[in-house]
Scaffold this active site. Structure first.
Site, PDB file in Angstrom:
ATOM      1  N   HIS A  36       0.861  -1.089  -0.057  1.00  0.00           N
ATOM      2  CA  HIS A  36       0.012  -0.079  -0.102  1.00  0.00           C
ATOM      3  C   HIS A  36       0.868   1.363   0.044  1.00  0.00           C
ATOM      4  O   HIS A  36       0.729   2.238  -0.673  1.00  0.00           O
ATOM      5  CB  HIS A  36      -0.973  -0.025   1.376  1.00  0.00           C
ATOM      6  CG  HIS A  36      -1.875  -0.935   1.379  1.00  0.00           C
ATOM      7  ND1 HIS A  36      -1.866  -2.113   2.383  1.00  0.00           N
ATOM      8  CD2 HIS A  36      -2.826  -1.290   0.523  1.00  0.00           C
ATOM      9  CE1 HIS A  36      -2.908  -2.831   2.232  1.00  0.00           C
ATOM     10  NE2 HIS A  36      -3.432  -2.495   0.989  1.00  0.00           N
ATOM     11  N   GLN A  46     -18.185  -6.077  -1.501  1.00  0.00           N
ATOM     12  CA  GLN A  46     -17.367  -6.674  -2.096  1.00  0.00           C
ATOM     13  C   GLN A  46     -16.971  -8.053  -1.715  1.00  0.00           C
ATOM     14  O   GLN A  46     -16.018  -8.787  -1.963  1.00  0.00           O
ATOM     15  CB  GLN A  46     -16.075  -5.915  -2.657  1.00  0.00           C
ATOM     16  CG  GLN A  46     -14.970  -5.626  -1.557  1.00  0.00           C
ATOM     17  CD  GLN A  46     -13.900  -4.819  -1.968  1.00  0.00           C
ATOM     18  OE1 GLN A  46     -14.206  -3.316  -1.996  1.00  0.00           O
ATOM     19  NE2 GLN A  46     -12.901  -5.105  -1.804  1.00  0.00           N
ATOM     20  N   LYS A  86      -1.220  -6.121  -8.249  1.00  0.00           N
ATOM     21  CA  LYS A  86      -1.293  -7.418  -7.610  1.00  0.00           C
ATOM     22  C   LYS A  86      -3.128  -7.873  -7.901  1.00  0.00           C
ATOM     23  O   LYS A  86      -3.387  -8.959  -8.320  1.00  0.00           O
ATOM     24  CB  LYS A  86      -1.119  -7.259  -6.074  1.00  0.00           C
ATOM     25  CG  LYS A  86      -1.434  -8.393  -5.517  1.00  0.00           C
ATOM     26  CD  LYS A  86      -1.272  -8.498  -3.893  1.00  0.00           C
ATOM     27  CE  LYS A  86      -1.811  -9.757  -3.371  1.00  0.00           C
ATOM     28  NZ  LYS A  86      -3.115  -9.365  -2.781  1.00  0.00           N
ATOM     29  N   ASP A  87      -3.810  -6.854  -7.925  1.00  0.00           N
ATOM     30  CA  ASP A  87      -5.345  -7.222  -8.085  1.00  0.00           C
ATOM     31  C   ASP A  87      -5.516  -6.718  -9.666  1.00  0.00           C
ATOM     32  O   ASP A  87      -5.957  -5.982  -9.870  1.00  0.00           O
ATOM     33  CB  ASP A  87      -6.129  -6.323  -7.188  1.00  0.00           C
ATOM     34  CG  ASP A  87      -6.138  -6.710  -5.783  1.00  0.00           C
ATOM     35  OD1 ASP A  87      -6.521  -7.745  -5.333  1.00  0.00           O
ATOM     36  OD2 ASP A  87      -5.174  -6.040  -5.122  1.00  0.00           O
ATOM     37  N   GLN A 116      -8.948  -6.750 -10.907  1.00  0.00           N
ATOM     38  CA  GLN A 116      -9.420  -5.286 -10.591  1.00  0.00           C
ATOM     39  C   GLN A 116      -9.119  -4.232 -11.128  1.00  0.00           C
ATOM     40  O   GLN A 116      -9.951  -3.086 -11.709  1.00  0.00           O
ATOM     41  CB  GLN A 116      -9.188  -5.139  -9.223  1.00  0.00           C
ATOM     42  CG  GLN A 116      -9.404  -3.798  -8.661  1.00  0.00           C
ATOM     43  CD  GLN A 116      -9.311  -3.767  -7.057  1.00  0.00           C
ATOM     44  OE1 GLN A 116      -9.975  -4.331  -6.179  1.00  0.00           O
ATOM     45  NE2 GLN A 116      -8.421  -3.176  -6.598  1.00  0.00           N
ATOM     46  N   SER A 135       0.559  -9.146   1.184  1.00  0.00           N
ATOM     47  CA  SER A 135      -0.915  -8.906   1.134  1.00  0.00           C
ATOM     48  C   SER A 135      -1.417  -8.715   2.623  1.00  0.00           C
ATOM     49  O   SER A 135      -0.587  -9.375   3.668  1.00  0.00           O
ATOM     50  CB  SER A 135      -1.624 -10.425   0.767  1.00  0.00           C
ATOM     51  OG  SER A 135      -2.763 -10.430   1.117  1.00  0.00           O
ATOM     52  N   SER A 136      -2.500  -8.320   3.154  1.00  0.00           N
ATOM     53  CA  SER A 136      -2.883  -8.126   4.261  1.00  0.00           C
ATOM     54  C   SER A 136      -3.223  -9.372   4.998  1.00  0.00           C
ATOM     55  O   SER A 136      -3.312  -9.629   6.166  1.00  0.00           O
ATOM     56  CB  SER A 136      -4.258  -6.925   4.542  1.00  0.00           C
ATOM     57  OG  SER A 136      -3.951  -5.837   3.862  1.00  0.00           O
ATOM     58  N   ARG A 137      -3.209 -10.292   3.869  1.00  0.00           N
ATOM     59  CA  ARG A 137      -3.869 -11.661   4.636  1.00  0.00           C
ATOM     60  C   ARG A 137      -2.695 -12.649   4.874  1.00  0.00           C
ATOM     61  O   ARG A 137      -2.890 -13.634   5.290  1.00  0.00           O
ATOM     62  CB  ARG A 137      -4.729 -12.425   3.582  1.00  0.00           C
ATOM     63  CG  ARG A 137      -6.302 -11.701   3.231  1.00  0.00           C
ATOM     64  CD  ARG A 137      -7.212 -12.498   2.390  1.00  0.00           C
ATOM     65  NE  ARG A 137      -8.353 -11.823   2.381  1.00  0.00           N
ATOM     66  CZ  ARG A 137      -8.906 -11.199   1.525  1.00  0.00           C
ATOM     67  NH1 ARG A 137      -8.286 -10.773   0.273  1.00  0.00           N
ATOM     68  NH2 ARG A 137     -10.236 -10.627   1.717  1.00  0.00           N
TER      69      ARG A 137
HETATM   70  P1  AMP Z   1      -6.866  -3.651  -0.536  1.00  0.00           P
HETATM   71  O1  AMP Z   1      -6.576  -2.897   0.877  1.00  0.00           O
HETATM   72  O2  AMP Z   1      -6.312  -5.069  -0.252  1.00  0.00           O
HETATM   73  O3  AMP Z   1      -7.841  -3.549  -1.094  1.00  0.00           O
HETATM   74  O4  AMP Z   1      -5.662  -2.941  -1.471  1.00  0.00           O
HETATM   75  C1  AMP Z   1      -5.834  -1.446  -1.884  1.00  0.00           C
HETATM   76  C2  AMP Z   1      -4.839  -1.364  -2.825  1.00  0.00           C
HETATM   77  O5  AMP Z   1      -3.383  -1.953  -2.774  1.00  0.00           O
HETATM   78  C3  AMP Z   1      -4.981  -1.935  -4.353  1.00  0.00           C
HETATM   79  O6  AMP Z   1      -5.050  -1.213  -5.495  1.00  0.00           O
HETATM   80  C4  AMP Z   1      -4.284  -3.028  -4.172  1.00  0.00           C
HETATM   81  O7  AMP Z   1      -4.219  -3.769  -5.568  1.00  0.00           O
HETATM   82  C5  AMP Z   1      -3.018  -2.686  -3.738  1.00  0.00           C
HETATM   83  N1  AMP Z   1      -2.088  -3.549  -3.165  1.00  0.00           N
HETATM   84  C6  AMP Z   1      -2.477  -4.543  -2.529  1.00  0.00           C
HETATM   85  N2  AMP Z   1      -1.395  -5.233  -2.217  1.00  0.00           N
HETATM   86  C7  AMP Z   1      -0.291  -5.015  -2.952  1.00  0.00           C
HETATM   87  C8  AMP Z   1       0.893  -5.122  -3.260  1.00  0.00           C
HETATM   88  N3  AMP Z   1       1.762  -6.007  -2.510  1.00  0.00           N
HETATM   89  N4  AMP Z   1       1.640  -4.402  -4.285  1.00  0.00           N
HETATM   90  C9  AMP Z   1       0.866  -3.164  -4.838  1.00  0.00           C
HETATM   91  N5  AMP Z   1      -0.133  -2.881  -4.546  1.00  0.00           N
HETATM   92  C10 AMP Z   1      -0.727  -3.789  -3.587  1.00  0.00           C
END
Ligand code: AMP
Length: 311
Positions: A57, A81, A173-174, A177, A209-211
Site C-alpha cells: 500500500h 465486495q 497485484k489485483d 480489478q 498482502s494484508s492476509r
Molecule cells: P486492499 O487494501 O487489499 O483493497 O488494497 C488496496 C490497494 O493496494 C489495491 O489497489 C491493491 O491492488 C493494492 N495492493 C495490495 N497489495 C499490493 C502489493 N503487494 N503491491 C502493490 N499494490 C498492492
C-alpha cells in the site's frame, strides 16, 4: 551537525508531515476539501485501500506522489465486495496503526475513512444503485467471488465522487480489478487517470498482502512458490510456447507439487476481455494468474506477459 540537532530536525519533519495529514470521515467534508485543493490548482490523487496497510500500500502512496501534489488515501472495508461466506467480519481493522504508518512515510494530505452510513446511506442491504462492468468478471477471481467486482466498481465510483481525484492509483497485484476499473473509467467517461503500480513483493517473492499474517510458518515458507511458478511459465511463453493448456498445467502442477496450497485457479487470459486463451497468438498481451488456498487463507498473484512477435 550534533546528533541531537539532527534528531530534532527529523522529529520536526515528521511532525510537520503528520500535522499536514487530515482525517476526514464524511463525504461532504471530503468533497469540500477536494474542492479547496482543486481551487488551489492542485492535482489530486486517490489511493483506495481497505486498511491494514503494508509496504505494498505504501508503495502506491509513493507512486501517487509522482503523479499528483495532493494525495488522499481512503481506508474503508467495503462490505459489498465480500461474499456471504467471506472474511468481512474478520478482515483486519487497524486504523490507529494505519494512520501512524501514513504519517511516518509522509506525502499524504488527507485520509478519508468514511463510516458505513456515508458510503451506503440507505444501508448496504437497501443499496439499489450499482456500477457493473459486464463480461470482464466472468473468469479468475470473478468466477469464484460472485458479486465481488460489482462491489468494487460501485465503491470505487463512490470514492471517486467523494474524493474527486484526477488520478486513481491501484496495485497490479489485483490485476483483474485494475483491468475492470480501467474499462469502467473509459466506458463511463470518468475524468480520472488510472495508474497501475507493480506488485510489491517480500524478499522471497511473495506478494505483500494484508492476509499474509494469517499464514502458518510452514505455509508462509511455501507460499513464494506461487510467484516462482508464475515466473517459470512466463519464461515458457517468452520462449515461444503457444499452447495455453501447457501453461495452465505447468503452473498448477508446480504449485501443487511444491506446497500444501490448493490451487483454485491457474489461468491464462487476454487483457481486454479477461477470457481464457487457447492458442497463444504472436505479440499477444496476456495475464497469467493464480489463486491458491493455504488452509483458509486465499492468496492471489499474477504476471503480465507479451508473447513473442513471431511464433
Ligand atoms: P486492499 O487494501 O487489499 O483493497 O488494497 C488496496 C490497494 O493496494 C489495491 O489497489 C491493491 O491492488 C493494492 N495492493 C495490495 N497489495 C499490493 C502489493 N503487494 N503491491 C502493490 N499494490 C498492492
Amino acid at each position: 551537525m550534533p546528533n541531537t540537532l539532527k534528531r530534532n530536525q527529523k522529529q520536526e519533519t515528521r511532525n510537520e508531515k503528520q500535522q499536514r495529514m487530515t482525517t476526514i470521515s464524511t463525504v461532504k467534508e471530503m468533497q469540500q476539501a477536494a474542492r479547496v485543493a482543486r481551487g488551489e490548482g492542485k492535482r489530486l490523487a486517490l489511493v483506495p485501500t481497505m486498511g491494514a496497510l503494508h509496504d505494498g500500500h505504501l508503495s502506491l502512496v509513493q507512486e501517487a506522489r509522482k503523479h499528483a501534489n495532493h494525495v488522499t488515501v481512503s481506508i474503508y472495508v467495503n462490505p459489498t465486495q465480500f461474499g456471504p461466506s467471506e472474511d468481512f467480519e474478520e478482515y483486519p481493522r487497524e486504523i490507529e496503526s494505519d494512520l501512524k504508518k501514513l504519517g511516518e512515510i509522509g506525502g499524504v494530505d488527507a485520509v478519508f475513512a468514511p463510516l458505513a452510513k456515508e458510503m451506503y446511506p440507505h444501508g448496504q442491504k437497501n443499496n439499489v444503485t450499482w456500477v457493473t462492468v459486464d463480461q470482464l468478471d466472468q473468469e479468475l477471481c470473478g468466477r469464484y467471488r460472485e458479486g465481488h467486482f460489482r462491489g468494487v466498481t460501485t465503491v470505487v465510483s463512490k470514492l471517486f465522487h467523494a474524493c474527486m481525484p484526477h488520478v486513481g492509483v491501484f496495485g497490479l497485484k489485483d490485476a483483474q480489478q485494475f483491468l475492470i476499473l480501467r474499462r469502467m473509467v473509459q466506458d463511463l467517461c470518468m475524468e480520472v487517470e488510472l495508474v497501475g503500480v507493480p506488485t510489491y513483493r517480500e524478499k522471497d517473492g511473495l506478494a505483500a498482502s494484508s492476509r499474509n499474517v494469517y499464514l502458518s510458518d510452514t505455509h508462509r515458507h511455501q507460499a513464494p512458490i506461487i510467484y516462482k511458478a508464475l515466473q517459470y511459465v512466463r519464461t515458457l511463453i517468452v520462449q515461444g510456447e503457444t499452447d495455453a493448456d501447457v501453461i495452465r498445467h505447468q503452473l498448477n502442477t508446480m504449485i501443487s507439487l511444491n506446497s500444501e496450497g490448493v490451487v483454485q485457479y491457474a489461468q491464462v487470459v487476454d487483457v481486454d476481455f479477461i477470457q481464457p486463451v487457447t492458442q497463444i497468438e504472436p505479440g499477444q498481451e496476456l495475464l497469467v494468474a493464480a489463486a491458491v488456498y493455504f488452509e483458509n487463507t486465499r492468496l492471489i498473484d499474477n504476471v503480465f506477459v507479451q508473447s513473442p512477435d513471431t511464433l
